[in-house]
Write a protein that holds these residues in place. Structure first.
Motif, PDB file in Angstrom:
ATOM      1  N   ASP A  40       1.668  -1.257   0.067  1.00  0.00           N
ATOM      2  CA  ASP A  40      -0.003   0.116   0.145  1.00  0.00           C
ATOM      3  C   ASP A  40       0.769   1.449   0.126  1.00  0.00           C
ATOM      4  O   ASP A  40       0.369   2.418   0.782  1.00  0.00           O
ATOM      5  CB  ASP A  40      -1.316  -0.029   0.912  1.00  0.00           C
ATOM      6  CG  ASP A  40      -0.434  -0.074   2.447  1.00  0.00           C
ATOM      7  OD1 ASP A  40       1.034  -0.676   2.806  1.00  0.00           O
ATOM      8  OD2 ASP A  40      -1.060   0.093   3.175  1.00  0.00           O
ATOM      9  N   TRP A 106      -2.006   0.645 -10.881  1.00  0.00           N
ATOM     10  CA  TRP A 106      -3.243   0.955 -10.278  1.00  0.00           C
ATOM     11  C   TRP A 106      -3.963   0.803 -11.875  1.00  0.00           C
ATOM     12  O   TRP A 106      -5.279   0.219 -11.552  1.00  0.00           O
ATOM     13  CB  TRP A 106      -3.825   1.983  -9.470  1.00  0.00           C
ATOM     14  CG  TRP A 106      -3.334   3.165 -10.110  1.00  0.00           C
ATOM     15  CD1 TRP A 106      -2.461   4.178  -9.603  1.00  0.00           C
ATOM     16  CD2 TRP A 106      -4.050   4.222 -10.859  1.00  0.00           C
ATOM     17  NE1 TRP A 106      -2.251   5.820  -9.771  1.00  0.00           N
ATOM     18  CE2 TRP A 106      -3.052   5.544 -10.995  1.00  0.00           C
ATOM     19  CE3 TRP A 106      -4.414   3.708 -12.286  1.00  0.00           C
ATOM     20  CZ2 TRP A 106      -2.953   6.172 -11.627  1.00  0.00           C
ATOM     21  CZ3 TRP A 106      -5.111   5.337 -13.253  1.00  0.00           C
ATOM     22  CH2 TRP A 106      -4.149   5.870 -13.116  1.00  0.00           C
ATOM     23  N   SER A 107      -3.049   0.421 -12.767  1.00  0.00           N
ATOM     24  CA  SER A 107      -3.983   0.844 -13.922  1.00  0.00           C
ATOM     25  C   SER A 107      -3.165  -0.933 -14.949  1.00  0.00           C
ATOM     26  O   SER A 107      -3.770  -1.594 -15.699  1.00  0.00           O
ATOM     27  CB  SER A 107      -3.845   1.720 -15.102  1.00  0.00           C
ATOM     28  OG  SER A 107      -2.410   1.293 -15.448  1.00  0.00           O
ATOM     29  N   PRO A 395      -4.660   1.926  -1.344  1.00  0.00           N
ATOM     30  CA  PRO A 395      -3.644   2.367  -2.527  1.00  0.00           C
ATOM     31  C   PRO A 395      -3.244   1.031  -3.096  1.00  0.00           C
ATOM     32  O   PRO A 395      -2.004   0.277  -2.682  1.00  0.00           O
ATOM     33  CB  PRO A 395      -2.762   2.953  -1.672  1.00  0.00           C
ATOM     34  CG  PRO A 395      -3.325   3.193  -0.186  1.00  0.00           C
ATOM     35  CD  PRO A 395      -4.107   2.291  -0.015  1.00  0.00           C
ATOM     36  N   SER A 396      -2.916   1.494  -4.477  1.00  0.00           N
ATOM     37  CA  SER A 396      -1.888   1.083  -5.527  1.00  0.00           C
ATOM     38  C   SER A 396      -3.736  -0.388  -5.894  1.00  0.00           C
ATOM     39  O   SER A 396      -2.398  -1.303  -7.040  1.00  0.00           O
ATOM     40  CB  SER A 396      -1.106   0.552  -5.218  1.00  0.00           C
ATOM     41  OG  SER A 396      -0.312   2.137  -5.109  1.00  0.00           O
ATOM     42  N   THR A 397      -4.422  -0.805  -5.131  1.00  0.00           N
ATOM     43  CA  THR A 397      -5.297  -2.055  -5.571  1.00  0.00           C
ATOM     44  C   THR A 397      -5.301  -2.031  -6.932  1.00  0.00           C
ATOM     45  O   THR A 397      -6.248  -0.415  -7.008  1.00  0.00           O
ATOM     46  CB  THR A 397      -6.375  -2.227  -4.740  1.00  0.00           C
ATOM     47  OG1 THR A 397      -6.023  -2.450  -3.544  1.00  0.00           O
ATOM     48  CG2 THR A 397      -6.752  -3.897  -5.002  1.00  0.00           C
ATOM     49  N   PRO A 398      -5.523  -2.611  -8.120  1.00  0.00           N
ATOM     50  CA  PRO A 398      -5.663  -1.943  -9.560  1.00  0.00           C
ATOM     51  C   PRO A 398      -6.872  -1.469  -9.854  1.00  0.00           C
ATOM     52  O   PRO A 398      -7.864  -2.565  -9.856  1.00  0.00           O
ATOM     53  CB  PRO A 398      -5.455  -3.366  -9.987  1.00  0.00           C
ATOM     54  CG  PRO A 398      -4.350  -3.967  -9.403  1.00  0.00           C
ATOM     55  CD  PRO A 398      -4.555  -3.717  -7.874  1.00  0.00           C
ATOM     56  N   PHE A 399      -7.837  -0.723 -10.589  1.00  0.00           N
ATOM     57  CA  PHE A 399      -9.031  -0.365 -10.429  1.00  0.00           C
ATOM     58  C   PHE A 399      -9.235  -1.468 -11.499  1.00  0.00           C
ATOM     59  O   PHE A 399      -9.224  -1.863 -12.263  1.00  0.00           O
ATOM     60  CB  PHE A 399      -8.515   0.959 -11.271  1.00  0.00           C
ATOM     61  CG  PHE A 399     -10.312   1.735 -11.418  1.00  0.00           C
ATOM     62  CD1 PHE A 399     -11.231   2.070 -11.031  1.00  0.00           C
ATOM     63  CD2 PHE A 399     -10.498   1.996 -13.263  1.00  0.00           C
ATOM     64  CE1 PHE A 399     -12.350   2.119 -11.529  1.00  0.00           C
ATOM     65  CE2 PHE A 399     -11.707   1.611 -13.440  1.00  0.00           C
ATOM     66  CZ  PHE A 399     -12.490   2.251 -12.828  1.00  0.00           C
ATOM     67  N   SER A 418     -10.649   5.620 -13.318  1.00  0.00           N
ATOM     68  CA  SER A 418      -9.040   5.553 -12.960  1.00  0.00           C
ATOM     69  C   SER A 418      -8.660   6.031 -12.384  1.00  0.00           C
ATOM     70  O   SER A 418      -8.090   5.818 -10.990  1.00  0.00           O
ATOM     71  CB  SER A 418      -8.507   3.863 -13.830  1.00  0.00           C
ATOM     72  OG  SER A 418      -8.311   5.340 -14.710  1.00  0.00           O
ATOM     73  N   ALA A 422      -8.380   5.706  -8.338  1.00  0.00           N
ATOM     74  CA  ALA A 422      -6.561   5.797  -7.604  1.00  0.00           C
ATOM     75  C   ALA A 422      -6.354   6.529  -6.187  1.00  0.00           C
ATOM     76  O   ALA A 422      -6.248   6.652  -5.565  1.00  0.00           O
ATOM     77  CB  ALA A 422      -5.482   5.267  -8.193  1.00  0.00           C
ATOM     78  N   GLN A 425      -8.511   5.942  -3.370  1.00  0.00           N
ATOM     79  CA  GLN A 425      -7.519   4.686  -2.554  1.00  0.00           C
ATOM     80  C   GLN A 425      -7.048   5.494  -1.972  1.00  0.00           C
ATOM     81  O   GLN A 425      -7.277   4.805  -0.241  1.00  0.00           O
ATOM     82  CB  GLN A 425      -7.537   3.932  -3.190  1.00  0.00           C
ATOM     83  CG  GLN A 425      -8.586   2.673  -3.970  1.00  0.00           C
ATOM     84  CD  GLN A 425      -8.464   1.559  -5.036  1.00  0.00           C
ATOM     85  OE1 GLN A 425      -9.355   0.850  -4.731  1.00  0.00           O
ATOM     86  NE2 GLN A 425      -7.319   1.447  -5.377  1.00  0.00           N
ATOM     87  N   GLU A 426      -5.615   6.041  -2.464  1.00  0.00           N
ATOM     88  CA  GLU A 426      -4.894   6.796  -1.584  1.00  0.00           C
ATOM     89  C   GLU A 426      -5.429   8.095  -0.413  1.00  0.00           C
ATOM     90  O   GLU A 426      -4.856   7.222   0.758  1.00  0.00           O
ATOM     91  CB  GLU A 426      -3.611   7.144  -2.366  1.00  0.00           C
ATOM     92  CG  GLU A 426      -3.149   7.797  -2.195  1.00  0.00           C
ATOM     93  CD  GLU A 426      -1.416   7.775  -2.216  1.00  0.00           C
ATOM     94  OE1 GLU A 426      -0.293   8.166  -2.567  1.00  0.00           O
ATOM     95  OE2 GLU A 426      -1.862   7.423  -4.183  1.00  0.00           O
TER      96      GLU A 426
END
Length: 441
Positions: A40, A106-107, A395-399, A418, A422, A425-426
């Motif tokens: 994360d 994240w993409s 954070p950084s969990t793919p969208f 996206s 992102a 999430q952060e």
């Protein structure tokens, strides 16, 4: 920090990989640091040894636990020194544009040859997620054959910090996994729940433990000997989980918190309303009424709002939009389903994406706040994110705008864009931790 540095040093793949340069050009190098660190947290990505202004495509490639391949790409140009820094240099094309230090992560999306609509989330938190980052000559669009590789590096994204303990739980009727941070504690205790996909989802709990929380990942159906489907739920199950956590010698008493997404968020609202053990509830994309399954507690029953499948629309590509399908919680006929959150003594953090297409979580948060204010309460905070979709993860969990629904077996629209998602999430992840620390100590 020393622990992570030691781990990074021991990582199997070096952070800096120099590939043999073709004749007539300098050797390019890629450094991603840390090469092993918390999943994360941000990494710093730098490229050197390019020609001034040279166009390159950066790609990230990862595989999930079942071997499904995910990839992402972005177009950059080297500066006048032949260097690139993803923290300050903008992408001009590919899967995202602009200055996005973690954009490649994240993409990440299923590669062309894979089944679409799959999520890249770890089924097991014990092993790191390995991501290969590559630098290719020239600009190649997503899905096209990229140019020659001039540099590459492997990054390990860890979901469990060194020293975090995972304890599988069979305590009375309660099932799940307890994650304990290293050290003697005591630590603030948090119950963590996901939605109607069922089963045991641990990665948020293990990351919470990495940040100093004793986190209980709590499944409530379709796991071991729990009911296979979510027909009806008993709040006593969640009460037993809260009491187990509260009494645990490593948990800082006397109260615990709860975090949930979707159906799990709505259960978090019911827990803080009815269970005195729970004093802090984080509701991510939740509903302010009970939904789908009736919820029983002693003699009391909260009936569940139902989904009307006639109100589901299906796009030309076969994606299901269920946004309008849930019964209207504002209809007086549905008032028995409303969770009486004004009875709660604790505090609420409501997190919503304004482009949630799974259901109307922005409206539900509004209804919850209105209800609290009508009863003279200001024990809430709202985080509302324009452009974010349904599932706001660490954070950084793919969208994933459209995901395969495990129950329906069809792709369902979750909404969101996206980059905005992102950023939500952060930002929310830091705020969630602040909120839990504030109310749990």
């Amino acid at each position: 920090a020393a622990m992570w540095r030691a781990l990074a040093a021991a990582a199997a793949a070096p952070a800096r990989a120099l590939l043999r340069a073709p004749p007539g050009r300098r050797a390019a190098s890629l450094a991603v640091s840390p090469s092993a660190g918390p999943a994360d947290e941000r990494v710093e990505t730098r490229v050197a040894g390019l020609s001034p202004g040279e166009p390159v495509t950066l790609r990230a490639v990862a595989a999930d636990d079942r071997g499904c391949l995910f990839q992402s790409c972005a177009h950059y140009r080297a500066d006048s020194r032949g260097e690139l820094h993803l923290g300050t240099d903008a992408s001009h094309g590919g899967d995202y544009t602009g200055v996005e230090p973690m954009g490649l992560f994240w993409s990440l999306a299923p590669a062309g040859m894979e089944k679409p609509y799959q999520r890249l989330i770890p089924r097991s938190t014990g092993a790191p997620m390995k991501v290969e980052v590559l630098v290719h000559q020239g600009h190649s669009p997503p899905g096209a054959m990229p140019g020659p590789v001039v540099a590459k590096a492997e990054v390990q994204r860890l979901f469990t910090a060194p020293g975090v303990r995972r304890i599988r739980l069979k305590e009375g009727v309660v099932r799940g996994s307890l994650f304990l941070p290293p050290g003697d504690g005591p630590f603030p205790g948090v119950i963590d729940m996901y939605g109607d996909e069922g089963g045991l989802i641990e990665f948020r709990s293990s990351l919470l433990a990495t940040h100093g929380f004793a986190a209980l990942s709590l499944p409530y159906f379709d796991f071991e000997d729990l009911p296979r489907v979510m027909k009806e739920l008993k709040l006593e199950y969640f009460e037993e989980a809260a009491r187990f956590l509260q009494r645990h010698p490593k948990v800082k008493g006397p109260r615990v918190g709860v975090i949930g997404t979707g159906k799990g968020a709505e259960l978090a609202l019911s827990m803080i309303t009815f269970l005195p053990e729970v004093v802090a509830a984080v509701s991510i994309s939740g509903c302010s009424s009970n939904t789908v399954a009736d919820l029983h507690y002693g003699e009391m029953t909260l009936p569940g709002l139902r989904f009307d499948m006639n109100k589901v629309s299906v796009s030309d590509t076969g994606v299901f939009d269920i946004f309008e399908a849930l019964d209207d919680p504002t209809n007086p006929a549905n008032s028995p389903c409303v969770i009486p959150i004004e009875k709660a003594e604790g505090h609420f953090l409501l997190v919503v994406g304004e482009d949630d297409r799974m259901w109307k979580s922005s409206l539900y948060a509004e209804l919850a706040i209105r209800r609290l204010r009508q009863h003279g309460k200001e024990n809430f905070e709202l985080l509302s994110y324009p452009g974010a979709g349904h599932r706001i993860d660490p954070p950084s969990t793919p969208f994933c705008q459209v995901a395969m629904d495990r129950v329906l077996g069809v792709p369902v629209l979750g909404g969101g864009e996206s980059k905005a998602h992102a950023h939500a999430q952060e930002h929310s992840w830091g705020k969630i931790q602040e909120f839990l620390h504030l109310h749990l100590g």
